[in-house]
Design an enzyme around this catalytic site. Structure first.
Site, PDB file in Angstrom:
ATOM      1  N   GLY A  72      15.469  71.908  59.924  1.00  0.00           N
ATOM      2  CA  GLY A  72      16.525  71.596  60.864  1.00  0.00           C
ATOM      3  C   GLY A  72      17.871  71.585  60.194  1.00  0.00           C
ATOM      4  N   ILE A  93      14.271  68.564  56.730  1.00  0.00           N
ATOM      5  CA  ILE A  93      13.257  69.524  56.717  1.00  0.00           C
ATOM      6  C   ILE A  93      11.953  68.549  56.994  1.00  0.00           C
ATOM      7  CG2 ILE A  93      11.893  71.207  55.525  1.00  0.00           C
ATOM      8  CD1 ILE A  93      14.375  71.676  53.926  1.00  0.00           C
ATOM      9  N   THR A  94      11.292  68.663  58.144  1.00  0.00           N
ATOM     10  CA  THR A  94      10.165  67.897  58.246  1.00  0.00           C
ATOM     11  C   THR A  94       8.775  68.530  58.103  1.00  0.00           C
ATOM     12  OG1 THR A  94      11.470  66.642  60.106  1.00  0.00           O
ATOM     13  CG2 THR A  94       9.027  66.348  60.063  1.00  0.00           C
ATOM     14  N   GLY A 137      17.122  79.643  69.309  1.00  0.00           N
ATOM     15  CA  GLY A 137      16.673  79.011  67.909  1.00  0.00           C
ATOM     16  C   GLY A 137      15.247  78.933  68.022  1.00  0.00           C
ATOM     17  N   ALA A 138      14.625  79.181  67.030  1.00  0.00           N
ATOM     18  CA  ALA A 138      12.981  79.001  66.568  1.00  0.00           C
ATOM     19  C   ALA A 138      12.506  77.710  66.869  1.00  0.00           C
ATOM     20  CB  ALA A 138      12.929  79.267  65.063  1.00  0.00           C
ATOM     21  N   ASP A 139      13.674  76.635  66.565  1.00  0.00           N
ATOM     22  CA  ASP A 139      13.004  75.103  66.948  1.00  0.00           C
ATOM     23  C   ASP A 139      12.704  74.894  68.456  1.00  0.00           C
ATOM     24  OD1 ASP A 139      15.839  75.542  67.201  1.00  0.00           O
ATOM     25  OD2 ASP A 139      16.280  73.575  66.773  1.00  0.00           O
ATOM     26  N   ARG A 140      13.714  75.710  69.047  1.00  0.00           N
ATOM     27  CA  ARG A 140      13.623  75.271  70.602  1.00  0.00           C
ATOM     28  C   ARG A 140      12.356  76.315  71.302  1.00  0.00           C
ATOM     29  NH1 ARG A 140      19.812  75.570  72.561  1.00  0.00           N
ATOM     30  NH2 ARG A 140      19.089  75.026  74.557  1.00  0.00           N
ATOM     31  N   ASP A 150      15.443  67.670  73.313  1.00  0.00           N
ATOM     32  CA  ASP A 150      15.245  67.770  71.826  1.00  0.00           C
ATOM     33  C   ASP A 150      16.502  66.833  71.333  1.00  0.00           C
ATOM     34  OD1 ASP A 150      14.903  67.285  69.009  1.00  0.00           O
ATOM     35  OD2 ASP A 150      14.093  69.515  69.052  1.00  0.00           O
ATOM     36  N   THR A 165      20.234  67.255  65.990  1.00  0.00           N
ATOM     37  CA  THR A 165      21.779  67.390  65.717  1.00  0.00           C
ATOM     38  C   THR A 165      22.356  67.879  66.649  1.00  0.00           C
ATOM     39  OG1 THR A 165      21.120  68.168  63.213  1.00  0.00           O
ATOM     40  CG2 THR A 165      23.221  68.757  64.069  1.00  0.00           C
TER      41      THR A 165
END
Length: 267
Positions: A8, A12-13, A107-110, A129, A132
């Site tokens: 992110g 970074i998790t 975005g890949a996170d979404r 989510d 940020t």
């Protein structure tokens, strides 16, 4: 064991799975520049502290919204774990269809969050989510990622207040005792937190109105998501592991591809 990595803008998790069970999770900051060796040593040490040897890893699944660190991070995985990671992006099976106007801009996170929410809770589902940015993503009953809303996150709003207004300090993001603030710090906290609650409730209401989805499930995740979820009945579930679970699910959907990559590497 499977290592999942969510890159992110802020952190970074990392998560380590044994089958479908999340054994451990830990994080490092994104904004410190690191070489592949620095990444590798940091990850090895964090794994060791959590009782896991890097040699126990059998696969790695990654998603990133920070492209400029991926060369070093991917290099660390290959050099220290001996594993070519699966990186969520075009060509990777996800199990959902992206029907927005420009799918490559999502975005890949979404995508990862949407996959996890649809697999775990079914559709239609709205995924919130609180990172940020604060994002709201709609997945329909047939598994289509059909719409997304993006707003400044709480930390962005907090920094903007303190940086753009000379007399306003940086404050801890927490709910004050009352919205009727009588001094500067609680005044800012009230505006930030109650403002986010109001935004959340209105957006959920408007999505339900425009889609007609009265049965819409609302799932929240992200660092500040728990606080907001506890303050509104419009959110059904707060799931802190949603993104990590999504990375695991996507890896499982691409098991054949990763096995093929492994065989090519052995040759």
């Amino acid at each position: 064991m499977l290592l999942v990595v969510d890159v992110g803008n802020t952190n970074i998790t990392f998560g380590v799975y044994q089958g479908r069970s999340l054994l451990k999770s830990f994080r490092i900051t994104t904004k410190i520049p690191r070489t592949s060796d620095e990444f590798g040593l940091s990850i090895m040490e964090l794994l060791r502290i959590n009782g896991i040897s890097i040699t126990e890893l059998e696969g790695i699944s990654m998603a990133s919204v920070v492209p400029n660190i991926m060369h070093a991070l991917t290099g660390a995985m290959v050099k220290y774990a001996g594993i070519e990671p699966l990186i969520v992006g075009p060509g990777v099976k996800t199990g959902i269809k992206i029907t927005t106007e420009n799918p490559r801009a999502i975005g890949a996170d979404r995508i990862v969050d949407a996959v996890a929410a649809y697999e775990k809770y079914g559709g239609p589902v709205l995924v919130l989510d609180f990172g940020t940015a604060t994002t709201y993503d709609l997945v329909t009953a047939d598994g289509s990622f059909s719409a997304g809303i993006t707003a400044p996150g709480l930390k962005i709003s907090q920094r903007a207040l303190s940086q753009e207004a000379a007399k306003l300090p940086e404050v801890e993001i927490k709910k004050p005792k009352s919205i009727l603030a009588q001094e500067t710090i609680s005044s800012m906290q009230a505006g930030l937190v109650y403002g986010q609650i109001g935004q959340t409730e209105y957006i959920i209401k408007q999505v339900k109105k425009e889609t007609g989805y009265d049965d819409l499930k609302v799932i929240a995740t992200g660092g500040l998501g728990r606080m907001i979820s506890e303050e509104t009945e419009t959110i059904d579930v707060y799931d802190s592991a949603l993104t990590l679970d999504g990375l695991r699910i996507i890896y499982e959907k691409n098991a054949d591809l990763m096995a093929h990559i492994g065989k090519k590497k052995e040759k």
